[in-house]
Structure formats: structure tokens, C-alpha cells
Design a protein around this motif. Structure first.
Motif, PDB file in Angstrom:
ATOM      1  N   SER A  29       0.848  -1.169  -0.185  1.00  0.00           N
ATOM      2  CA  SER A  29       0.052  -0.090   0.076  1.00  0.00           C
ATOM      3  C   SER A  29       0.714   1.284   0.008  1.00  0.00           C
ATOM      4  N   GLN A  30       0.427   2.523  -0.322  1.00  0.00           N
ATOM      5  CA  GLN A  30       0.796   3.709  -0.358  1.00  0.00           C
ATOM      6  C   GLN A  30       1.192   4.142   1.151  1.00  0.00           C
ATOM      7  N   THR A  31       0.352   3.668   1.983  1.00  0.00           N
ATOM      8  CA  THR A  31       0.787   4.140   3.405  1.00  0.00           C
ATOM      9  C   THR A  31       2.115   3.383   3.968  1.00  0.00           C
ATOM     10  N   ARG A  33       4.309   2.574   2.084  1.00  0.00           N
ATOM     11  CA  ARG A  33       5.614   3.272   1.408  1.00  0.00           C
ATOM     12  C   ARG A  33       5.906   4.635   2.124  1.00  0.00           C
ATOM     13  N   LEU A  34       4.722   5.359   2.386  1.00  0.00           N
ATOM     14  CA  LEU A  34       5.217   6.678   3.040  1.00  0.00           C
ATOM     15  C   LEU A  34       5.610   6.601   4.467  1.00  0.00           C
ATOM     16  N   LEU A  35       5.095   5.557   5.053  1.00  0.00           N
ATOM     17  CA  LEU A  35       5.682   5.403   6.539  1.00  0.00           C
ATOM     18  C   LEU A  35       6.964   4.806   6.421  1.00  0.00           C
ATOM     19  N   SER A  36       7.441   4.172   5.740  1.00  0.00           N
ATOM     20  CA  SER A  36       8.815   3.619   5.504  1.00  0.00           C
ATOM     21  C   SER A  36       9.704   4.586   5.154  1.00  0.00           C
ATOM     22  N   LEU A  37       9.462   5.728   4.152  1.00  0.00           N
ATOM     23  CA  LEU A  37      10.271   6.672   3.915  1.00  0.00           C
ATOM     24  C   LEU A  37      10.205   7.825   5.006  1.00  0.00           C
ATOM     25  N   PHE A  38       9.263   7.944   5.745  1.00  0.00           N
ATOM     26  CA  PHE A  38       9.405   9.004   6.921  1.00  0.00           C
ATOM     27  C   PHE A  38      10.430   8.252   7.811  1.00  0.00           C
ATOM     28  N   TYR A  40      12.780   6.371   7.293  1.00  0.00           N
ATOM     29  CA  TYR A  40      14.376   6.270   6.770  1.00  0.00           C
ATOM     30  C   TYR A  40      14.916   7.687   6.938  1.00  0.00           C
TER      31      TYR A  40
END
Length: 86
Positions: A29-31, A33-38, A40
Motif C-alpha cells: 500500500s501507499q501508506t 511506502r510513506l511510513l517507511s520513507l518517513f 528512513y
């Protein structure tokens, strides 16, 4: 009598791997991906802040006095002024 070389009986040490399970929908999910980006970016920034605080608080940036004892010379002539070491 000649028999065929191939037999259809499974061997006793036949190992079968479990079937792969498809990944969870959350990990696609997009959620996620955004959570892992934040996480990192926050980790990299946090380590940078820790390093900056170390240099501000603990790091000693004074030059050691070793150059007063052993001056650098090129061709026997000192490059810097030679001070008397006390």
C-alpha cells in the motif's frame, strides 16, 4: 527384463518447500511506502543531529602543540616560525 529408468515413486528423502504466501496488502500500500520513507528520512536526520551535538559539545577542535616541538621543514628550512617549547 528391461525396466524404464524413470520411476514415479517419490523418494523417502524428497523435500518439498512450502508454497510462497503472497505479501500482505499492507506492504503493497501507499501508506506503508510513506511510513517507511518517513522512518528512513527521520533516522538519517536523527543520526545527523546526534553527530552535530557531539561536535558541538564533546569534540575538542584545538590544534595539538606537537608542531611546536617538531616543526615541519622542507629542505632543512622551517615552513613556520619556530617557537621555543616550554
Amino acid at each position: 527384463m528391461a525396466t524404464s529408468a524413470k520411476s514415479t515413486e517419490p523418494l523417502s528423502d524428497d523435500v518439498r518447500l512450502p508454497k510462497e504466501q503472497p505479501p500482505s496488502a499492507f506492504f503493497e500500500s501507499q501508506t506503508f511506502r510513506l511510513l517507511s520513507l518517513f522512518i528512513y528520512v527521520g533516522g538519517i536526520s536523527g543520526l545527523g543531529m546526534v553527530l552535530a551535538f557531539y561536535y558541538l559539545i564533546f569534540f575538542d577542535s584545538r590544534m595539538p602543540d606537537i608542531h611546536l616541538k617538531f616543526p615541519v621543514s622542507i629542505g632543512g628550512h622551517p615552513v613556520q616560525k619556530v617557537h621555543e617549547y616550554q
